[in-house]
Write a protein that holds these residues in place. Structure first.
Motif, short mmCIF file in Angstrom:
data_model
loop_
_atom_site.label_atom_id
_atom_site.label_comp_id
_atom_site.label_asym_id
_atom_site.label_seq_id
_atom_site.Cartn_x
_atom_site.Cartn_y
_atom_site.Cartn_z
N MET A 17 -22.12 1.02 6.01
CA MET A 17 -22.36 -0.04 6.94
C MET A 17 -22.53 -1.34 6.16
SD MET A 17 -25.30 -0.50 9.84
CE MET A 17 -24.93 1.08 10.51
N LEU A 18 -21.91 -2.38 6.67
CA LEU A 18 -22.01 -3.70 6.06
C LEU A 18 -22.70 -4.62 7.06
CD1 LEU A 18 -21.30 -5.66 3.78
CD2 LEU A 18 -19.06 -5.97 4.86
N ASP A 19 -23.93 -5.01 6.74
CA ASP A 19 -24.71 -5.89 7.61
C ASP A 19 -24.44 -7.33 7.19
OD1 ASP A 19 -26.58 -7.35 9.02
OD2 ASP A 19 -28.20 -5.92 8.69
N LEU A 20 -23.79 -8.08 8.06
CA LEU A 20 -23.39 -9.45 7.76
C LEU A 20 -24.34 -10.48 8.37
CD1 LEU A 20 -19.60 -8.84 8.25
CD2 LEU A 20 -20.75 -9.34 6.09
N ARG A 21 -25.55 -10.07 8.65
CA ARG A 21 -26.55 -10.98 9.23
C ARG A 21 -26.81 -12.18 8.30
NH1 ARG A 21 -30.98 -8.69 12.43
NH2 ARG A 21 -30.25 -6.82 11.39
N SER A 22 -26.87 -11.94 7.01
CA SER A 22 -27.19 -13.00 6.05
C SER A 22 -25.99 -13.46 5.25
CB SER A 22 -28.27 -12.52 5.09
OG SER A 22 -29.45 -12.21 5.79
N ALA A 23 -24.85 -12.88 5.47
CA ALA A 23 -23.65 -13.25 4.71
C ALA A 23 -22.54 -13.65 5.68
CB ALA A 23 -23.18 -12.07 3.87
N ARG A 24 -21.72 -14.56 5.25
CA ARG A 24 -20.59 -15.01 6.06
C ARG A 24 -19.33 -14.93 5.21
NH1 ARG A 24 -23.93 -14.07 9.25
NH2 ARG A 24 -25.20 -15.56 10.35
N LEU A 25 -18.25 -14.48 5.81
CA LEU A 25 -16.96 -14.46 5.13
C LEU A 25 -16.23 -15.73 5.54
CD1 LEU A 25 -15.92 -10.74 5.69
CD2 LEU A 25 -17.23 -11.73 3.81
N ALA A 83 -11.75 -2.19 9.13
CA ALA A 83 -13.20 -2.31 9.32
C ALA A 83 -13.50 -2.28 10.81
CB ALA A 83 -13.71 -3.61 8.71
N VAL A 84 -14.54 -1.57 11.19
CA VAL A 84 -14.96 -1.49 12.59
C VAL A 84 -16.01 -2.57 12.82
CG1 VAL A 84 -16.07 -0.05 14.34
CG2 VAL A 84 -14.49 0.98 12.68
N LEU A 85 -15.76 -3.46 13.77
CA LEU A 85 -16.67 -4.55 14.09
C LEU A 85 -17.39 -4.25 15.38
CD1 LEU A 85 -14.19 -7.49 13.45
CD2 LEU A 85 -15.99 -6.69 11.93
N GLY A 138 -13.89 8.34 5.87
CA GLY A 138 -15.05 7.54 6.27
C GLY A 138 -14.67 6.35 7.11
N CYS A 139 -15.62 5.46 7.26
CA CYS A 139 -15.43 4.28 8.09
C CYS A 139 -16.38 3.19 7.61
CB CYS A 139 -15.73 4.64 9.54
SG CYS A 139 -15.79 3.25 10.65
N LEU A 140 -15.90 1.95 7.56
CA LEU A 140 -16.76 0.81 7.24
C LEU A 140 -17.14 0.13 8.55
CD1 LEU A 140 -18.20 -0.97 5.21
CD2 LEU A 140 -16.12 -2.34 5.04
N ALA A 173 -12.63 -0.98 3.33
CA ALA A 173 -12.56 -0.16 4.54
C ALA A 173 -11.37 0.80 4.48
CB ALA A 173 -12.46 -1.05 5.78
N THR A 174 -10.25 0.33 3.96
CA THR A 174 -9.07 1.18 3.81
C THR A 174 -9.36 2.36 2.89
OG1 THR A 174 -7.60 -0.72 4.15
CG2 THR A 174 -6.65 1.20 3.07
N GLN A 175 -10.04 2.09 1.78
CA GLN A 175 -10.37 3.16 0.84
C GLN A 175 -11.34 4.16 1.44
OE1 GLN A 175 -11.36 1.65 -3.06
NE2 GLN A 175 -9.69 0.20 -3.00
N LEU A 176 -12.32 3.69 2.19
CA LEU A 176 -13.24 4.60 2.88
C LEU A 176 -12.51 5.45 3.91
CD1 LEU A 176 -16.34 2.31 3.41
CD2 LEU A 176 -16.27 4.40 2.05
N GLU A 177 -11.62 4.81 4.65
CA GLU A 177 -10.85 5.52 5.68
C GLU A 177 -9.99 6.62 5.06
OE1 GLU A 177 -7.26 3.90 8.16
OE2 GLU A 177 -9.13 3.13 9.01
#
Length: 72
Positions: free
Chosen positions: A1-9, A52-54, A30-32, A22-26
């Protein structure tokens, strides 16, 4: 899980790196899962790919209510 609450792309290049992870996890079954993404981050991730699942804000809160831990 990637929590983007404090980070912005803020660039497509950053989103590409997240999509590659996410591709590598898939590929390994797995799943990101990305939570708390702001609209600009969501747009960059959507442009980068579909790996990546949003989750939207309501789904983010549902996870919190179920005791799913997020980094942040």
């Amino acid at each position: 899980m990637l929590d983007l609450r404090s980070a912005r792309l803020r660039s497509r290049r950053a989103a590409d790196a997240v999509d590659e992870a996410a591709t590598q996890l898939e590929a390994r079954g797995g799943c990101l899962l990305c939570v708390h993404a702001d609209p600009e981050t969501r747009a960059h991730l959507a442009e980068a790919g579909r790996h990546a699942v949003l989750l939207d804000g309501d789904e983010d809160e549902a996870l919190a209510g179920r005791g799913v831990a997020t980094a942040g």
